[in-house]
Scaffold this active site. Structure first.
Site, PDB file in Angstrom:
ATOM      1  CG  HIS A  43      -1.957   1.082   1.196  1.00 50.07           C
ATOM      2  ND1 HIS A  43      -3.185   0.942   1.798  1.00 50.07           N
ATOM      3  CD2 HIS A  43      -1.956   2.319   0.643  1.00 50.07           C
ATOM      4  CE1 HIS A  43      -3.888   2.054   1.626  1.00 50.07           C
ATOM      5  NE2 HIS A  43      -3.155   2.904   0.926  1.00 50.07           N
ATOM      6  CD  GLU A  70      -4.327  -3.107   0.771  1.00 51.14           C
ATOM      7  OE1 GLU A  70      -3.945  -2.199   1.555  1.00 51.14           O
ATOM      8  OE2 GLU A  70      -4.789  -4.173   1.172  1.00 51.14           O
ATOM      9  CG  HIS A 190      -8.078  -3.086   9.079  1.00 51.37           C
ATOM     10  ND1 HIS A 190      -7.269  -2.196   8.420  1.00 51.37           N
ATOM     11  CD2 HIS A 190      -8.201  -2.604  10.328  1.00 51.37           C
ATOM     12  CE1 HIS A 190      -6.937  -1.208   9.224  1.00 51.37           C
ATOM     13  NE2 HIS A 190      -7.482  -1.447  10.403  1.00 51.37           N
TER      14      HIS A 190
END
Length: 241
Positions: A43, A70, A190
């Protein structure tokens, strides 16, 4: 089988603390693949506080499993995906300044822009996924925007798991059932860890992929990276087996 994609942002955070190339992000990614990881997730944020643009360009040439980028779909992100052509692009709605992704997309409010963004990503030959909560109306709207998959934002599940795991997982089971009926692939991520991952997988057998970074890297400090990757993979074995 549900694939394990390892987010290596924290490896880059450690490297960046000293300004050299130790640990080597590319080597760690290749080791994770060697140890059984089925995907590498990054990310990259605009401030490059962990993964850098140069890391993405280096990884794109060597990752043999699913490479997942991401990010918030601004012009910088879209150009990065166009050049890197990862297996998957996962869209998150968080602005650049936030510490970590903390909410899913409102696929109704942002429908028009997401339709255009996903169409562009697909034109690059990239599979698309969007970060989303368990609101069924938003999942129905996700189907309409053309995404290939959704990634369920599992922080609410993880935070309630030790209090009442059945209650915690229930909205995710319902959301996953609808997504599956709509023909959407299902990812999750997450705050997943060795304590809560197996129950999530048992409850949602349709899971295509989980993306795990922080907890896995923390566990690796004590257990070793190879052993940790294998421990996480064991949590994803179909419980009937």
């Amino acid at each position: 089988m549900t694939k394990l994609s390892v987010n290596i942002n924290k490896i880059a955070t450690i490297r960046n603390a000293r300004g050299h190339n130790n640990p080597d992000v590319v080597k760690v990614a290749l080791d994770i693949e060697k140890f059984g990881g089925e995907g590498i997730t990054v990310h990259p944020r605009p401030d490059e506080r962990h993964i850098r643009y140069s890391d993405v360009m280096a990884l794109k040439d060597v990752v043999q499993t699913d490479f997942n980028i991401e990010g918030y779909p601004d012009a910088r992100y879209m150009e990065m995906v166009r050049l890197a052509k990862p297996a998957q692009a996962t869209l998150v709605p968080d602005p650049p300044h936030v510490l970590t992704s903390n909410a899913g997309w409102d696929t109704i409010k942002h429908q028009a822009e997401l339709i255009d963004i996903i169409a562009e990503l697909k034109s690059y030959g990239v599979r698309t996924s969007i970060f989303i909560g368990t609101d069924l109306k938003l999942i129905e709207a996700a189907k309409k925007i053309g995404t290939d998959r959704i990634e369920l934002y599992t922080e609410p599940y993880a935070s309630q798991y030790h209090t009442d795991k059945a209650k915690a997982v229930a909205p995710f089971v319902t959301a996953a059932k609808l997504a599956h009926e709509l023909g959407l692939g299902i990812n999750a991520g997450h705050d997943l860890d060795l304590h809560n991952l197996k129950y999530l997988k048992q409850s949602i057998p349709q899971l295509d992929e989980v993306s795990i970074g922080h907890a896995l890297i923390c566990d690796a400090l004590y257990l070793g990276l190879e052993n940790t990757v294998q421990l996480y993979k064991r949590q994803l074995i179909d419980h009937e087996a």
